[in-house]
Design an enzyme around this catalytic site. Structure first.
Site, PDB file in Angstrom:
ATOM      1  N   ILE A  71     110.007  49.118  44.878  1.00 58.37           N
ATOM      2  CA  ILE A  71     108.704  48.454  44.947  1.00 58.37           C
ATOM      3  C   ILE A  71     108.025  48.630  43.596  1.00 58.37           C
ATOM      4  CG2 ILE A  71     106.510  48.272  46.199  1.00 58.37           C
ATOM      5  CD1 ILE A  71     109.067  47.867  47.924  1.00 58.37           C
ATOM      6  N   GLY A 116     105.427  52.431  40.699  1.00 61.48           N
ATOM      7  CA  GLY A 116     106.623  51.944  41.385  1.00 61.48           C
ATOM      8  C   GLY A 116     107.164  53.021  42.310  1.00 61.48           C
ATOM      9  N   LYS A 117     108.033  52.663  43.189  1.00 59.05           N
ATOM     10  CA  LYS A 117     108.717  53.655  44.037  1.00 59.05           C
ATOM     11  C   LYS A 117     109.939  52.986  44.646  1.00 59.05           C
ATOM     12  CE  LYS A 117     107.772  57.988  45.273  1.00 59.05           C
ATOM     13  NZ  LYS A 117     106.939  58.954  44.530  1.00 59.05           N
ATOM     14  N   GLY A 118     110.950  53.765  44.891  1.00 59.13           N
ATOM     15  CA  GLY A 118     112.142  53.186  45.493  1.00 59.13           C
ATOM     16  C   GLY A 118     112.837  54.189  46.381  1.00 59.13           C
ATOM     17  N   ASP A 157     112.454  62.115  43.555  1.00 58.04           N
ATOM     18  CA  ASP A 157     111.468  62.336  44.616  1.00 58.04           C
ATOM     19  C   ASP A 157     112.235  63.048  45.726  1.00 58.04           C
ATOM     20  OD1 ASP A 157     108.609  61.579  45.561  1.00 58.04           O
ATOM     21  OD2 ASP A 157     109.822  60.919  47.240  1.00 58.04           O
TER      22      ASP A 157
END
Ligand code: NAD
Length: 431
Positions: A71, A116-118, A157
């Protein structure tokens, strides 16, 4: 190690929508800052939501298809930046919330990155190292040019670590043009030192949490020497926070993870427990502690509580049980709105996630700068810069909260929003 998670053990509320919760914080901050409506509308949704499905060969010869996400919330201040999560609860809603929080975190700290993050929805504990490597490589390949050192920069993460980042980097370098190899190591941060990582990155998030706690203690004339803490989650953030607190004389007297909870009134040896978790994958079976329930963990009287596991851990019930003086959010979104309301009624201070756990992205930024300049800073240099950034963000947030008579979470969101809004106002909307 077998995961024994159940809704009761892991979540405070079952109909929790993390992204909606983050959007509600933005609403409150927008109201406070008088933000133009069109900027709020732009920031309310991520710019890009990428979902990929990719096959991976398992050790037994079978092929399994995985679902991965990236994202990209916003890049008005700089390239998208944020972690990669491997967890069975990964969802679009969760990653949208986490990506949005990254935009806010960077804007609050003054780190020139966006959000962002995934992640991949699976349980990494059920896979061998070889399988994890193949999963990571195929995921990176599937992301293709949607990531890049000047475009979108992943980091570790939950469920991922420095090794995962090195695999991502290596895959990216091997699938890119030869002449660019090595110059592109900044495609991910949180790497091992040997592969281009920064001194201090591994413990940076825990270190940032501890810097915030120290600032709070100084402001409140609270002596940390001899104080006690309870820490939920004993992975990267929780264990490093506990270890750094122990150096200040703070004993961690209860902790827990996906396998259960332990208490030791004398205080755990954070260094030994961290080593145990690194070898065994969890606190399960650690001999120096008495087993307690999740409820008993939340009831344990201590000075500090550091949630450092998942979101949505402190609801109404947990907030009523907590018997501490300060909560410093190592995890993202650990307190849900019902929990937050109870804590506010009880006057229990919270150092909010986008401030408390921002040490990670700050040192990730230092790693990116070092990679791009082919430099390697020594640990003292990294620590000096981190301390300065954390102190400044803490002071600005608390000053604004006092001035506007709002809680630190709304203050942190409002300060970040002001910076984002200024960028939009200066740049205008294309075309
Ligand atoms: P990690 O994978 O290293 O550790 C996660 C810990 O949470 C483990 O101890 C795990 O057992 C525990 N956990 C998982 N499910 C649980 C459950 N149901 N109940 C109790 N404990 C549970 O992850 P991490 O990197 O330490 O991340 C922890 C939190 O900190 C996440 O919210 C993450 O987004 C946030 N965070 C991490 C960083 C970073 O640099 N790693 C930076 C900012 C924020």
């Amino acid at each position: 190690m077998v995961a024994v998670t159940s809704p009761k053990m892991s979540a405070a509320s079952e109909d929790y929508r993390f992204f909606k919760v983050v959007q509600s914080y933005i609403e409150q901050a927008a109201e406070l800052t008088g933000l133009p409506a069109h900027i709020k509308t732009i920031l309310a949704e991520p710019k890009n939501e990428l979902i990929v499905h990719f096959p991976v060969r398992m050790d037994d010869g079978e092929t399994r298809v995985f679902k991965g996400y990236r994202i990209q919330h916003n890049n008005v201040i700089g390239p998208y930046k944020g972690g990669i999560r491997y967890h069975e609860q990964v969802s679009l809603d969760e990653l949208k919330a986490l990506a949005t929080q990254m935009t806010w975190k960077c804007a609050l700290l003054g780190v020139p990155f966006g959000g962002g993050k995934g992640g991949i929805k699976f349980n990494p504990r059920e896979h061998s190292k070889d399988e994890l490597r193949r999963i990571t490589r195929r995921f990176t390949h599937a992301l293709g040019n949607n990531i890049g050192p000047a475009h979108d920069i992943p980091a570790p993460d939950m469920g991922t670590n420095a090794q995962t980042m090195v695999w991502m980097m290596d895959t990216y370098l091997n699938t890119g043009p030869t002449y660019e190899k090595n110059g592109q190591r900044a495609v991910v941060t949180g790497k091992t030192i040997n592969s281009g990582g920064s001194e201090g990155r591994e413990a940076a998030t825990g270190q940032g949490v501890v810097h915030c706690i120290k600032e709070w203690a100084r402001e409140n004339r609270f002596d940390l020497e001899g104080a006690t803490a309870i820490v939920q989650g004993f992975g990267n953030v929780g264990s490093n926070a506990a270890l750094l607190l122990s150096k200040l004389g703070v004993s961690t007297i209860a902790t827990g993870d996906h396998t259960g909870y332990l208490r030791n009134e004398e205080g755990f040896n954070a260094h030994k427990l961290q080593g145990y978790v690194q070898v065994n994958g969890s606190i399960d079976g650690y001999p120096r502690g008495e087993k307690i329930t999740r409820d008993e963990f939340f009831e344990t009287k201590a000075d500090l509580f550091i949630p450092a596991a998942l979101e949505n851990q402190v609801g109404r019930e947990e907030a009523m049980k907590l018997d501490v003086r300060l909560i410093a959010e190592g995890a993202n979104g650990p307190i849900n709105p019902e929990g937050e309301a109870v804590l506010a009624d009880r006057g229990l201070p919270v150092i909010p996630d986008i401030l408390a756990n921002s040490g990670g992205v700050t040192v990730s930024y230092y790693e990116w700068v070092q990679n791009r300049n082919s430099e390697h800073w020594d640990a003292e240099e990294v620590q000096r810069r981190l301390l300065h950034m954390m102190r400044r963000a803490y002071q600005r947030t608390m000053f604004y909260a006092a001035e506007k008579r709002v809680n630190p979470r709304v203050a942190a969101y409002a300060l970040a929003l002001q910076s984002l809004a200024t960028s939009y106002e200066e740049r205008g909307i294309f075309p």
